[in-house]
Design a protein around this motif. Sequence first.
Motif, PDB file in Angstrom:
ATOM      1  N   ALA A  80       0.842  -1.202   0.000  1.00  0.00           N
ATOM      2  CA  ALA A  80       0.000   0.000   0.000  1.00  0.00           C
ATOM      3  C   ALA A  80       0.879   1.254   0.000  1.00  0.00           C
ATOM      4  N   HIS A  81       1.991   1.202   0.745  1.00  0.00           N
ATOM      5  CA  HIS A  81       2.923   2.337   0.805  1.00  0.00           C
ATOM      6  C   HIS A  81       3.483   2.654  -0.581  1.00  0.00           C
ATOM      7  N   HIS A  82       3.769   1.636  -1.375  1.00  0.00           N
ATOM      8  CA  HIS A  82       4.301   1.873  -2.719  1.00  0.00           C
ATOM      9  C   HIS A  82       3.200   2.282  -3.700  1.00  0.00           C
ATOM     10  N   ALA A  92      14.259   8.910   4.710  1.00  0.00           N
ATOM     11  CA  ALA A  92      14.470   8.618   3.285  1.00  0.00           C
ATOM     12  C   ALA A  92      13.288   9.059   2.424  1.00  0.00           C
ATOM     13  N   HIS A  93      12.249   9.635   3.042  1.00  0.00           N
ATOM     14  CA  HIS A  93      11.170  10.245   2.256  1.00  0.00           C
ATOM     15  C   HIS A  93      11.236  11.768   2.340  1.00  0.00           C
ATOM     16  N   LEU A  94      12.198  12.282   3.149  1.00  0.00           N
ATOM     17  CA  LEU A  94      12.250  13.731   3.362  1.00  0.00           C
ATOM     18  C   LEU A  94      13.596  14.357   3.008  1.00  0.00           C
ATOM     19  N   PHE A 152      18.523   3.619  -0.476  1.00  0.00           N
ATOM     20  CA  PHE A 152      18.531   4.122  -1.857  1.00  0.00           C
ATOM     21  C   PHE A 152      17.072   4.187  -2.308  1.00  0.00           C
ATOM     22  N   HIS A 153      16.359   5.091  -1.648  1.00  0.00           N
ATOM     23  CA  HIS A 153      14.913   4.958  -1.640  1.00  0.00           C
ATOM     24  C   HIS A 153      14.234   5.604  -2.842  1.00  0.00           C
ATOM     25  N   ASN A 154      14.919   6.567  -3.479  1.00  0.00           N
ATOM     26  CA  ASN A 154      14.350   7.122  -4.703  1.00  0.00           C
ATOM     27  C   ASN A 154      14.418   6.052  -5.800  1.00  0.00           C
ATOM     28  N   HIS A 163      14.532   2.818  -5.210  1.00  0.00           N
ATOM     29  CA  HIS A 163      13.644   1.711  -4.851  1.00  0.00           C
ATOM     30  C   HIS A 163      12.187   1.982  -5.219  1.00  0.00           C
ATOM     31  N   HIS A 164      11.705   3.208  -4.990  1.00  0.00           N
ATOM     32  CA  HIS A 164      10.313   3.496  -5.372  1.00  0.00           C
ATOM     33  C   HIS A 164      10.163   3.592  -6.890  1.00  0.00           C
ATOM     34  N   THR A 165      11.250   3.932  -7.594  1.00  0.00           N
ATOM     35  CA  THR A 165      11.183   4.006  -9.058  1.00  0.00           C
ATOM     36  C   THR A 165      11.189   2.600  -9.662  1.00  0.00           C
TER      37      THR A 165
HETATM   38 ZN   LIG Z   1       9.136   4.354   0.912  1.00  0.00          ZN
END
Ligand SMILES: [Zn+2]
Length: 354
Positions: free
Chosen positions: A154-156, A263-265, A292-294, A296-298
């Motif tokens: 859900a977060h993604h 890592a979201h801010l 490396f969260h940008n 990972h969400h990409t």
């Molecule tokens: Zn995230």
Amino acid sequence: MPAHMLQEISSSYVTTTTIRAPPSMGEQKLEKMSLYSAEDIRPEMKDDIYDHSYQDAEGPTPKLEYVWRNIILMGLLHLGALYGVILVPTCKFYTWIWACVYYLISGLGITAGAHRLWSHRTYKARLPLRLFLIIANTMAFQNDVYEWARDHRAHHKFSETHADPHNSRRGFFFSHVGWLLVRKHPAVKEKGATLDLSDLKAEKLVMFQRRYYKSAVLLMCFILPTLVPWFCWGETFAHSLYVASLLRYTMVLNATWLVNSAAHLYGYRPYDKNINSRENVLVSLGAVGEGFHNYHHTFPYDYSASEYRWHINFTTFFIDCMAVLGLAYDRKKVSKAAVLARIKRTGDGSYKSG
Ligand SMILES: [Zn+2]
Ligand SMILES: [Zn+2]
């Protein structure tokens, strides 16, 4: 599909997977393309791919409903961990080693287990490895794998909306720990119920953990880490409890939460400037490779959760070692060409090549 749009990943130690690099075309078509490429590289699931079309409903945010039981328990845990910090200098050497090993193994239960294997299916694992990961995951006590993966998909899929359980638009504290101290936003429940979790329901090991979770957590997260130093090398009960159990548990919790908050801010967005998640090296250090969260969400289907492999990424090193032993296989890795194409199309310009 023309041949030049196909890119092959071929590396000596990663399973060959074909993906399509997004060409330049209209926004709508691009969205379709990125969904297709996700399906190509990992056809078995797509419910962790960002849904651009989902927006928050208009209207005021519902009032916060505190869950006092969680607030009190979390407060006591952190007080216990603070006392543990005071006791660290007087610990026996073996207790210190024991706490560090326990930190690392329980961390892997989250990163290699609940996250990269069960939430995203970025690689496949044979039974001995899945057994190890479910035990390690129970040591980490962050809800059972089924619930963790449901929240994480859900977060993604609904990132930075009210349907995201730790929506970072609600601030650092909420996305860090606050979300565990209040009742879930109605959108989390409503949209969470639409997710496909059939793969988790079909996995006997995941359902077994869920059935016996409470007693298993008591044993693996608190009783075992306390009893071993006390019995095996004559550590005091207080040092065993406050350092090896409470401090170690609290540190793994906070390292994981930093992925959702810091890592979201804080950090650059070299892969996609239109999303909130960022590259944060400090988070990667604590969360054994998950900062490396940008990236990972990409590319949520990449088993390394990073463009790179072993660079500040103990989890990838661990999965690769398991692959050498034949326990992990079918590791999904996005090709360099597809990554570079994406950087060019949606990056914030901070990417440094080489
Ligand atoms: Zn995230
Ligand atoms: Zn993820």
